[in-house]
Enzyme design. Sequence first.
Site, PDB file in Angstrom:
ATOM      1  N   HIS A 174       7.402   9.940 -10.491  1.00 46.17           N
ATOM      2  CA  HIS A 174       7.881  10.206  -9.141  1.00 46.17           C
ATOM      3  C   HIS A 174       9.382  10.023  -9.154  1.00 46.17           C
ATOM      4  O   HIS A 174       9.889   9.053  -9.712  1.00 46.17           O
ATOM      5  CB  HIS A 174       7.198   9.260  -8.144  1.00 46.17           C
ATOM      6  CG  HIS A 174       5.728   9.527  -8.061  1.00 46.17           C
ATOM      7  ND1 HIS A 174       4.786   8.702  -8.618  1.00 46.17           N
ATOM      8  CD2 HIS A 174       5.040  10.567  -7.529  1.00 46.17           C
ATOM      9  CE1 HIS A 174       3.581   9.213  -8.420  1.00 46.17           C
ATOM     10  NE2 HIS A 174       3.695  10.348  -7.775  1.00 46.17           N
ATOM     11  N   GLN A 218      -2.493  11.191 -16.672  1.00 49.82           N
ATOM     12  CA  GLN A 218      -1.416  12.082 -16.252  1.00 49.82           C
ATOM     13  C   GLN A 218      -0.097  11.530 -16.765  1.00 49.82           C
ATOM     14  O   GLN A 218       0.143  10.328 -16.667  1.00 49.82           O
ATOM     15  CB  GLN A 218      -1.345  12.130 -14.730  1.00 49.82           C
ATOM     16  CG  GLN A 218      -2.374  13.037 -14.110  1.00 49.82           C
ATOM     17  CD  GLN A 218      -2.150  13.147 -12.619  1.00 49.82           C
ATOM     18  OE1 GLN A 218      -2.023  12.136 -11.939  1.00 49.82           O
ATOM     19  NE2 GLN A 218      -2.121  14.362 -12.107  1.00 49.82           N
ATOM     20  N   LYS A 227       6.390  24.072  -4.831  1.00 53.78           N
ATOM     21  CA  LYS A 227       6.331  23.535  -6.197  1.00 53.78           C
ATOM     22  C   LYS A 227       6.651  24.592  -7.241  1.00 53.78           C
ATOM     23  O   LYS A 227       6.525  25.788  -6.979  1.00 53.78           O
ATOM     24  CB  LYS A 227       4.937  22.967  -6.486  1.00 53.78           C
ATOM     25  CG  LYS A 227       3.848  24.018  -6.425  1.00 53.78           C
ATOM     26  CD  LYS A 227       2.506  23.483  -6.898  1.00 53.78           C
ATOM     27  CE  LYS A 227       1.436  24.545  -6.709  1.00 53.78           C
ATOM     28  NZ  LYS A 227       0.186  24.242  -7.369  1.00 53.78           N
ATOM     29  N   ASP A 281       2.763  11.245 -15.560  1.00 53.05           N
ATOM     30  CA  ASP A 281       3.270  11.360 -14.204  1.00 53.05           C
ATOM     31  C   ASP A 281       4.669  10.772 -14.078  1.00 53.05           C
ATOM     32  O   ASP A 281       5.049   9.917 -14.863  1.00 53.05           O
ATOM     33  CB  ASP A 281       2.322  10.531 -13.311  1.00 53.05           C
ATOM     34  CG  ASP A 281       2.096  11.196 -11.975  1.00 53.05           C
ATOM     35  OD1 ASP A 281       2.885  12.082 -11.615  1.00 53.05           O
ATOM     36  OD2 ASP A 281       1.129  10.811 -11.294  1.00 53.05           O
ATOM     37  N   CYS A 291       0.013   8.518  -7.240  1.00 49.08           N
ATOM     38  CA  CYS A 291       1.081   8.533  -6.241  1.00 49.08           C
ATOM     39  C   CYS A 291       1.097   7.312  -5.315  1.00 49.08           C
ATOM     40  O   CYS A 291       2.143   6.676  -5.179  1.00 49.08           O
ATOM     41  CB  CYS A 291       1.015   9.809  -5.415  1.00 49.08           C
ATOM     42  SG  CYS A 291       0.524  11.244  -6.352  1.00 49.08           S
ATOM     43  N   HIS A 321       6.830  14.788  -7.279  1.00 49.76           N
ATOM     44  CA  HIS A 321       5.860  14.422  -8.318  1.00 49.76           C
ATOM     45  C   HIS A 321       6.116  15.401  -9.455  1.00 49.76           C
ATOM     46  O   HIS A 321       6.403  16.564  -9.198  1.00 49.76           O
ATOM     47  CB  HIS A 321       4.409  14.660  -7.908  1.00 49.76           C
ATOM     48  CG  HIS A 321       4.039  14.219  -6.552  1.00 49.76           C
ATOM     49  ND1 HIS A 321       3.385  13.050  -6.304  1.00 49.76           N
ATOM     50  CD2 HIS A 321       4.185  14.818  -5.353  1.00 49.76           C
ATOM     51  CE1 HIS A 321       3.145  12.945  -5.018  1.00 49.76           C
ATOM     52  NE2 HIS A 321       3.611  14.002  -4.416  1.00 49.76           N
ATOM     53  N   ARG A 369     -11.475  11.562 -11.658  1.00 50.42           N
ATOM     54  CA  ARG A 369     -11.821  12.521 -10.605  1.00 50.42           C
ATOM     55  C   ARG A 369     -13.202  13.060 -10.880  1.00 50.42           C
ATOM     56  O   ARG A 369     -13.533  13.363 -12.033  1.00 50.42           O
ATOM     57  CB  ARG A 369     -10.843  13.708 -10.606  1.00 50.42           C
ATOM     58  CG  ARG A 369      -9.448  13.316 -10.224  1.00 50.42           C
ATOM     59  CD  ARG A 369      -8.532  14.530 -10.247  1.00 50.42           C
ATOM     60  NE  ARG A 369      -7.153  14.085 -10.078  1.00 50.42           N
ATOM     61  CZ  ARG A 369      -6.102  14.875 -10.172  1.00 50.42           C
ATOM     62  NH1 ARG A 369      -6.276  16.152 -10.433  1.00 50.42           N
ATOM     63  NH2 ARG A 369      -4.893  14.402  -9.996  1.00 50.42           N
TER      64      ARG A 369
HETATM   65 ZN   LIG Z   1       2.354  11.853  -7.482  1.00 50.51          ZN
END
Ligand SMILES: [Zn+2]
Length: 579
Positions: free
Chosen positions: A326, A322, A406, A324, A275, A452, A304
């Site tokens: 945005h 990920q 979410k 991902d 992010c 996200h 992580r």
């Molecule tokens: Zn994000």
Amino acid sequence: MKDIKNDEKLNVLNHSCAHLLAHAVKHIYPNAKFWVGPVIDNGFYYDIDLGDITLTEEDLPNIEREMKKISKSDKLIKRIELSKNEALDMFKDDEYKIDLISRMDENDTIISAYRQDDFIDLCRGPHMHSTKDMKYFKLLKVSGAYWKGDANNKMLQRIYGVCFETEDDLNKYLEFLEEAKKRDHKKLGKELELFMISEYGPGFPFFLPKGMILRNILENYWYEEHTKEGYQFVKTPIMLSKELWEVSGHWYNYRENMYTSEIDDKVFAIKPMNCPGGMLVYKNSLHSYKDLPIRMGELGLVHRHEASGALNGLFRVRTFTQDDAHIFMREDQMEEEIIRLIGFIDRVYSLFKLPYSIELSTRPEDKYIGDIEVWNRSEKILEEACKKAGKECKINPGDGAFYGPKLDFHVTDSLGREWQCGTIQLDMNLPERFDLNYIDQNGKKVRPIMLHRVIFGSVERFIGILIEHFAGAFPLWLSPVQVNIIPVNNEYHLEYSKKIKELLEKENIRVELDDREEKLSYKMRESVVKKNPYTLILGDKERDSKTISYRLRGSNETINMSIKDFIKKLEKEITNKGI
Ligand SMILES: [Zn+2]
Ligand SMILES: [Zn+2]
């Protein structure tokens, strides 16, 4: 699958079975001392101190036999209530119980213990009435477990088991376990040469050439579909300076999960999320209301920290990718954008034949940021979007993150297990922290709405799920090897086999030729184990008539056709992404 922990009846049954286990262990190992025996999603376990004895799976049938004996003897399970002092006295020789009792509050707790015949254990209850209520159980495995999960403490023996109300339920569950074991992605990953894990990198999977084929196909599919959906793509750095993580807040809220390093005496963190990098990309240029929505995708590699004991193949790792994105938009675009996104996610899961359910997590009671009006509006929009997309959504009140509500997507695999994969997360925090804006019709700066979202979740984990979902028998378009060619006899048929291989390769079909000096039957068996979709068997007949004969995975029928027709057939199946 039934969630035993959350099923009231099964919970009590399994908990009582944990006592039955401890009772039997005490009979066989009189010096045994007991720590805790909780119910878990799929049964129960008990942590036991057996001194120097280390149990193996071979000890379990013996313990089971003793449990059956106690069960048959039909002993009543009686509750005893004690004061703290009485409890301390009763368990004075047991340091584990003393540890538990001394941490209980005298004033507001009645300490209870449960007695069944010659066995007594400290416990809150409730319990079944008699030992005979636990009839259909099975001990499943044994492992070491540090006392209180701390590696500096003594290693206890943890015995896992499960108990059901009927023999039929137990058998069905054991069959399910058997099937799950066959599909275990770590086992299949090795057999199919997809990935490996080295002792030099716990939690850091290596993808092998065949695994990379699968992975590249998935990632290419991801890029293609996202391009169709109007996404742009970025790649943000793996390492960024500590100052950035202070702006994003990760340094204060997520520090213990982050790996760090130093460059020129400055602290850098390896990104646990994409992010902040994404926010910097957005800020890199000015945006007008006409530019929105901006859909910015990134297959982003994150790291992580996970405890070493929690690592599990591709499911629990320390690094993953990920899928991902945005999305930055105006408030009036939100509903349409989310409906579109749900439709997109639906298309992806349907392709893999993964049914799914959606959950909406709403504003936490006390700890949240942002305007309550915005929360209410956003939650309404998320719920409406589900409805308009024709999907039901279950509401989890108060379960949202502090920065926004979410939608979570839980897929169900072919064994009936649920996996949380996709998520659409509204964020009111980062746009604020990074001071994101766009210029509206009146030339005024406005904060964009930011989401996200992921669909696979983690590419690595999704591959693990697919391995187990398909039991390694991937549909043709995903199969690392699509055709395996076996010459009946190398001496007479190898040359023709090579020619067929070339022809297939020219059409971009992934093909292997098994030219080892092994028996035909051996090679055919191995092709079955490798779960190759098509196995070609080429002998005199095929060579002389310039045809091929194939066996489809899972079938014993041999089918003969021209090479041209065979290629057409494969191409059709690949283009359709048939499953
Ligand atoms: Zn994000
Ligand atoms: Zn109990």
